[in-house]
Design a protein around this motif. Structure first.
Motif, short mmCIF file in Angstrom:
data_model
loop_
_atom_site.label_atom_id
_atom_site.label_comp_id
_atom_site.label_asym_id
_atom_site.label_seq_id
_atom_site.Cartn_x
_atom_site.Cartn_y
_atom_site.Cartn_z
N ALA A 16 3.54 1.90 6.27
CA ALA A 16 3.04 2.29 4.95
C ALA A 16 3.45 3.72 4.62
CB ALA A 16 1.51 2.17 4.92
N THR A 61 0.84 -1.20 0.00
CA THR A 61 0.00 0.00 0.00
C THR A 61 0.87 1.25 0.00
OG1 THR A 61 -1.74 -1.16 1.22
CG2 THR A 61 -1.80 1.24 1.23
N ALA A 90 -2.34 6.33 3.24
CA ALA A 90 -1.56 5.15 3.59
C ALA A 90 -1.21 5.15 5.08
CB ALA A 90 -0.29 5.09 2.75
#
Length: 325
Positions: free
Chosen positions: A55, A11, A47
């Motif tokens: 992330a 991600t 994120a």
């Protein structure tokens, strides 16, 4: 946990590539540059808010590498200090929580990092980021003077009779030298906070939000110590030269924070009133059209610096209460 980490990394990587491409688009579309630069913070924020620090860090690294490969290390450094790192740090702060009992709150509840401190961090990050960019590009007063000279030459080309005296031009240059960093700092704080707000709503709608939704009209304030930063910037702005430029930047960034707080106070105090909606529209339009009414919202934000902490039941992220400190 391994699957979760892989998901976070993937991600983050996808968010980093998206952020870099949005920044690259800002370089090629000058008319939408500021919007695209601010929008490049969105993938990083989403994120970080939804998948955590791993992330967000991955997104910043991937965005930097993508910017280096597609443009240059110089470009990657600029977008990192002005957009990527602030966005990642905001998402980190927003996900911080501790047992409310440690702060004198109820047992079985979580106390989330105050929104007032998040907004104050944003003002500080934008200030530092723009100072770093200024050092990198070699910004000085001569740059703003050249911009005024270009504008004057364009006006003279359109109106041959227009011929302001040297004293008037010098006065315009001195005003613009203060106004430029102030406006740049203020606009960037407003744009990045808008990106933060949009990102929180997207993540909450998706059900991935770690932080519960809170009542911004009652919690969006600046930290009380920010007043000293704003006043310090105001004093520096009258000193001339480089200190004045730095002071104007500080006034712009922290002033934008207090302006946002003033808007939040405006929303909070009109809540429940039958005339609320038209008054809100009138207030925002007056600021957009006339600018001067923004001073009253700024003053309202300066006068209300209470520090509200959002509380939520431990293990639940759907509802919050607030506690003033």
């Amino acid at each position: 946990m391994k699957t979760l980490n892989q998901t976070s990394l993937l991600t983050g990587a996808f968010a980093g590539v998206t952020a870099a491409l949005l920044s690259l688009g800002a370089n090629t579309q000058s008319s939408l540059a500021i919007v695209l630069y601010a929008a490049s913070a969105l993938p990083i924020l989403i994120a970080g808010l939804g998948w955590g620090n791993a992330a967000a860090i991955t997104a910043v690294i991937v965005a930097g590498l993508t910017g280096t490969v597609l443009v240059s290390p110089y470009f990657a450094l600029l977008i990192a200090v002005i957009t990527l790192i602030p966005a990642a740090w905001l998402s980190h702060l927003a996900n911080l929580a501790r047992p409310a009992s440690e702060l004198g709150g109820p047992d079985g509840a979580l106390a989330w990092y105050p929104l007032s401190d998040i907004l104050t961090h944003l003002a500080l990050l934008v200030t530092l980021g723009m100072l770093i960019v200024g050092v990198i590009i070699g910004y000085d007063g001569a740059m703003s003077d050249r911009m005024i000279d270009i504008v004057m030459e364009a006006l003279k080309a359109q109106e041959p009779g227009y011929n302001p005296d040297a004293a008037a031009i010098a006065q315009i240059k001195s005003i613009f030298a203060i106004a430029l960093p102030m406006i740049q700092g203020a606009v960037w704080v407003l744009m990045l906070f808008a990106a933060y707000y949009i990102a929180t709503r997207i993540v909450q709608t998706s059900g991935k939000s770690l932080r519960p939704r809170e009542d911004m009209p009652s919690t969006l304030r600046m930290h009380r110590f920010s007043i000293f930063a704003f006043l310090g910037g105001l004093l520096l702005a009258f000193m001339g030269g480089l200190p004045a430029t730095i002071g104007a930047l500080v006034c712009g960034t922290f002033g934008a924070g207090f302006l946002l707080a003033g808007f939040a106070v405006f929303h909070f105090r009109t809540r429940g009133k039958s005339w609320r909606l038209p008054v809100l529209w009138l207030g925002y339009l007056s600021v957009l059209i006339f600018t001067i009414p923004a001073f009253f919202f700024l003053l309202s934000g300066l006068m209300d610096t209470r520090r509200a902490i959002a509380l939520s039941p431990a293990g639940k992220t759907t509802e919050t209460d607030t506690k003033d400190l």
